[in-house]
Design a protein around this motif. Structure first.
Motif, PDB file in Angstrom:
ATOM      1  N   VAL A 245      -8.273  41.102  38.888  1.00  0.00           N
ATOM      2  CA  VAL A 245      -9.321  40.294  38.257  1.00  0.00           C
ATOM      3  C   VAL A 245      -8.740  39.377  37.186  1.00  0.00           C
ATOM      4  O   VAL A 245      -9.171  38.236  37.022  1.00  0.00           O
ATOM      5  CB  VAL A 245     -10.408  41.216  37.669  1.00  0.00           C
ATOM      6  CG1 VAL A 245     -11.498  40.396  36.997  1.00  0.00           C
ATOM      7  CG2 VAL A 245     -11.019  42.094  38.760  1.00  0.00           C
ATOM      8  N   LEU A 246      -7.741  39.861  36.455  1.00  0.00           N
ATOM      9  CA  LEU A 246      -7.100  39.010  35.452  1.00  0.00           C
ATOM     10  C   LEU A 246      -6.404  37.812  36.094  1.00  0.00           C
ATOM     11  O   LEU A 246      -6.317  36.737  35.499  1.00  0.00           O
ATOM     12  CB  LEU A 246      -6.076  39.822  34.648  1.00  0.00           C
ATOM     13  CG  LEU A 246      -6.651  40.757  33.583  1.00  0.00           C
ATOM     14  CD1 LEU A 246      -5.564  41.702  33.073  1.00  0.00           C
ATOM     15  CD2 LEU A 246      -7.249  39.971  32.422  1.00  0.00           C
ATOM     16  N   VAL A 348     -11.258  40.567  30.590  1.00  0.00           N
ATOM     17  CA  VAL A 348     -11.513  41.811  31.319  1.00  0.00           C
ATOM     18  C   VAL A 348     -11.443  42.954  30.318  1.00  0.00           C
ATOM     19  O   VAL A 348     -10.497  43.039  29.526  1.00  0.00           O
ATOM     20  CB  VAL A 348     -10.491  42.026  32.453  1.00  0.00           C
ATOM     21  CG1 VAL A 348     -10.771  43.354  33.168  1.00  0.00           C
ATOM     22  CG2 VAL A 348     -10.532  40.869  33.443  1.00  0.00           C
ATOM     23  N   ALA A 349     -12.431  43.824  30.326  1.00  0.00           N
ATOM     24  CA  ALA A 349     -12.459  44.973  29.417  1.00  0.00           C
ATOM     25  C   ALA A 349     -12.803  46.225  30.214  1.00  0.00           C
ATOM     26  O   ALA A 349     -13.718  46.208  31.047  1.00  0.00           O
ATOM     27  CB  ALA A 349     -13.480  44.751  28.306  1.00  0.00           C
ATOM     28  N   GLU A 370     -19.150  39.812  35.714  1.00  0.00           N
ATOM     29  CA  GLU A 370     -19.368  40.902  36.669  1.00  0.00           C
ATOM     30  C   GLU A 370     -19.147  42.235  35.971  1.00  0.00           C
ATOM     31  O   GLU A 370     -18.155  42.430  35.267  1.00  0.00           O
ATOM     32  CB  GLU A 370     -18.403  40.752  37.846  1.00  0.00           C
ATOM     33  CG  GLU A 370     -18.647  41.753  38.961  1.00  0.00           C
ATOM     34  CD  GLU A 370     -17.710  41.550  40.145  1.00  0.00           C
ATOM     35  OE1 GLU A 370     -18.057  41.981  41.252  1.00  0.00           O
ATOM     36  OE2 GLU A 370     -16.623  40.965  39.930  1.00  0.00           O
ATOM     37  N   LEU A 371     -20.063  43.146  36.173  1.00  0.00           N
ATOM     38  CA  LEU A 371     -19.981  44.493  35.620  1.00  0.00           C
ATOM     39  C   LEU A 371     -19.855  45.462  36.787  1.00  0.00           C
ATOM     40  O   LEU A 371     -20.729  45.500  37.666  1.00  0.00           O
ATOM     41  CB  LEU A 371     -21.222  44.796  34.793  1.00  0.00           C
ATOM     42  CG  LEU A 371     -21.183  45.985  33.821  1.00  0.00           C
ATOM     43  CD1 LEU A 371     -20.134  45.779  32.744  1.00  0.00           C
ATOM     44  CD2 LEU A 371     -22.562  46.176  33.183  1.00  0.00           C
ATOM     45  N   VAL A 372     -18.747  46.217  36.823  1.00  0.00           N
ATOM     46  CA  VAL A 372     -18.523  47.141  37.936  1.00  0.00           C
ATOM     47  C   VAL A 372     -18.100  48.494  37.391  1.00  0.00           C
ATOM     48  O   VAL A 372     -17.663  48.622  36.244  1.00  0.00           O
ATOM     49  CB  VAL A 372     -17.446  46.612  38.914  1.00  0.00           C
ATOM     50  CG1 VAL A 372     -17.840  45.269  39.498  1.00  0.00           C
ATOM     51  CG2 VAL A 372     -16.098  46.523  38.231  1.00  0.00           C
ATOM     52  N   TRP A 397     -15.934  45.188  32.705  1.00  0.00           N
ATOM     53  CA  TRP A 397     -16.626  43.904  32.632  1.00  0.00           C
ATOM     54  C   TRP A 397     -15.584  42.800  32.737  1.00  0.00           C
ATOM     55  O   TRP A 397     -14.566  42.829  32.058  1.00  0.00           O
ATOM     56  CB  TRP A 397     -17.389  43.774  31.317  1.00  0.00           C
ATOM     57  CG  TRP A 397     -17.985  42.395  31.127  1.00  0.00           C
ATOM     58  CD1 TRP A 397     -18.916  41.795  31.919  1.00  0.00           C
ATOM     59  CD2 TRP A 397     -17.684  41.462  30.076  1.00  0.00           C
ATOM     60  NE1 TRP A 397     -19.207  40.543  31.447  1.00  0.00           N
ATOM     61  CE2 TRP A 397     -18.464  40.298  30.315  1.00  0.00           C
ATOM     62  CE3 TRP A 397     -16.819  41.494  28.977  1.00  0.00           C
ATOM     63  CZ2 TRP A 397     -18.430  39.195  29.480  1.00  0.00           C
ATOM     64  CZ3 TRP A 397     -16.768  40.383  28.153  1.00  0.00           C
ATOM     65  CH2 TRP A 397     -17.570  39.257  28.400  1.00  0.00           C
ATOM     66  N   ALA A 398     -15.830  41.833  33.614  1.00  0.00           N
ATOM     67  CA  ALA A 398     -14.926  40.710  33.795  1.00  0.00           C
ATOM     68  C   ALA A 398     -15.731  39.425  33.816  1.00  0.00           C
ATOM     69  O   ALA A 398     -16.788  39.347  34.467  1.00  0.00           O
ATOM     70  CB  ALA A 398     -14.141  40.849  35.102  1.00  0.00           C
TER      71      ALA A 398
END
Length: 406
Positions: A245-246, A348-349, A370-372, A397-398
């Motif tokens: 994602v990063l 991204v966290a 986006e929350l996954v 979260w991204a």
């Protein structure tokens, strides 16, 4: 300005166009070794570059403004040479480059290695540890040496990183009268102490991983065993998803906030040699551990900042991406990281706690993205059988920062 490449064969190997430029010059600037290769008939004033070289370039050029200047360089000036600094200072349109075959081209010709299949690693002014990122079974490497001690340093690193069976050849004074290619020897069989040879050398490495040595691949998600850690480690499968994602790209800078063991920053930098990262960690012991991990895995350029975010973020270069792996409950941290990003930057966290998860849900509401939830389950022994054991689920979260409204 004309930049002329010269090899170990000296004036005899300089083609006519390059000779004409040197003979016409009023000033020739170069290193002591290159200047010593010029014949007495080259009557220009000879100026030696000071050390450190890069900061001195504008001043040296200014001191000879208005005169016909030739710069003498080793091999191809645009391949890890002075040509880059000159074109950046003067602009490419103001520099005429006349290259000589590089040491890499000459080494490949001697070894019978196709140049396009060889990875080049320079250790000139750089730590030996950066070679570790290029170690993969079956690959061929050419190492540009800093001096006569580099071959022994390369052999020691290969042994330490599990590549002792790799075959090493040292090629000295390529193209010159004193050219010599040593017989191949494995890193395991490298003589200790090693009698240093000529300082002008290239080290050829045919990489072979030792049986049983840890396999470290080229994509994110290295084995957890590749890292020294105290449990504060983004685990392998979650790490691979996080780096995906990063989305590191060449030349980009990552802030790794709450570095822990530094695994995300390390694998960000391993994605491409030009990727950069700053790992922020408040615990001094963990900060030292991040430095050791970076060195071991071939990215010694990782910058480690010891302190508490968001306070220590002030003054850092603006990031292209931010990863928050810890410290989410620090007041203002998440918003400070978001504000630091440029348009198109990614944040991204990850978290495993309900308190931090609530903060991510709020960030998702305010900023989008986006929350996954990532869940990994491992097969483990259950008595004489096998069952599943689920690791703590990770909420992620991204988001990508949009452009400012017109």
């Amino acid at each position: 300005m004309t930049v002329v490449g010269i090899g170990a064969d000296g004036w005899e190997g300089v083609p006519d166009a390059s000779r004409a430029a040197l003979l016409d010059a009023q000033v020739v600037i170069g290193g002591p070794r290159q200047l010593a290769l010029l014949p007495p008939g080259c009557g220009a004033e000879r100026v030696t570059w000071p050390s450190p070289l890069r900061p001195a370039v504008p001043g040296v050029l200014a001191a000879h403004a208005g005169r016909r200047i030739a710069v003498l360089a080793s091999g191809d000036p645009m391949f890890y040479g002075i040509g880059r600094a000159l074109t950046e200072v003067l602009g490419p349109g103001s520099v005429h480059v006349l290259p000589h075959p590089s040491s890499v081209s000459l080494a490949c010709a001697r070894l019978g290695w196709p140049l396009e299949d060889v990875e080049v690693v320079t250790l000139v002014g750089r730590p030996t540890a950066r070679l570790a990122a290029a170690l993969h079974h079956g690959r061929r490497l050419l190492v540009l040496s800093a001096d006569a001690t580099t071959p022994a340093d390369v052999a020691a690193l290969l042994r330490d990183r599990g590549f002792g069976p790799s075959r090493i050849r040292v090629l000295e004074q390529l193209g010159g009268a004193g050219e010599r290619t040593a017989e191949a020897v494995t890193a395991d069989d490298w003589p200790v102490p090693y009698p240093p040879g000529d300082p002008l050398n290239v080290v050829a490495v045919d990489c072979r991983r030792a049986p049983g040595a840890l396999r470290v691949g080229a994509v994110p998600g290295l084995p957890d065993a590749a890292y020294e850690h105290d449990g504060q480690l983004t685990k392998r499968h979650v790490r691979a998803a996080t780096l995906g994602v990063l989305a590191p790209a060449p030349g980009e800078l990552l802030w790794d906030v709450g570095g822990g063991s530094g695994s995300v920053a390390v694998e960000w930098m391993r994605a491409h040699p030009s990727c950069r990262a700053v790992s922020v960690e408040r615990d001094p012991g963990r900060a030292a551990r991040i430095t050791r991990n970076a060195d071991r895995l071939g990215v010694p350029g990782l910058r480690v900042v010891t302190g508490t975010a968001p306070g220590v973020l002030a003054g850092l270069d603006r990031p292209d991406a931010v990863f928050i792996g810890g410290g989410l409950t620090e007041p203002g941290l998440l918003d400070a990281c978001w504000q630091a990003l440029p348009a198109g930057g990614r944040l991204v966290a990850n978290t495993v706690t309900l308190e931090s998860e609530a903060l991510l849900a709020d960030a998702h509401r305010r900023y989008g993205g986006e929350l996954v939830r990532l869940a990994v389950t491992h097969a483990v022994p259950v008595g004489g059988f096998t069952g599943w054991r689920q690791a703590m689920p990770v909420t992620q979260w991204a988001a990508e920062k949009p452009s400012a409204p017109a």
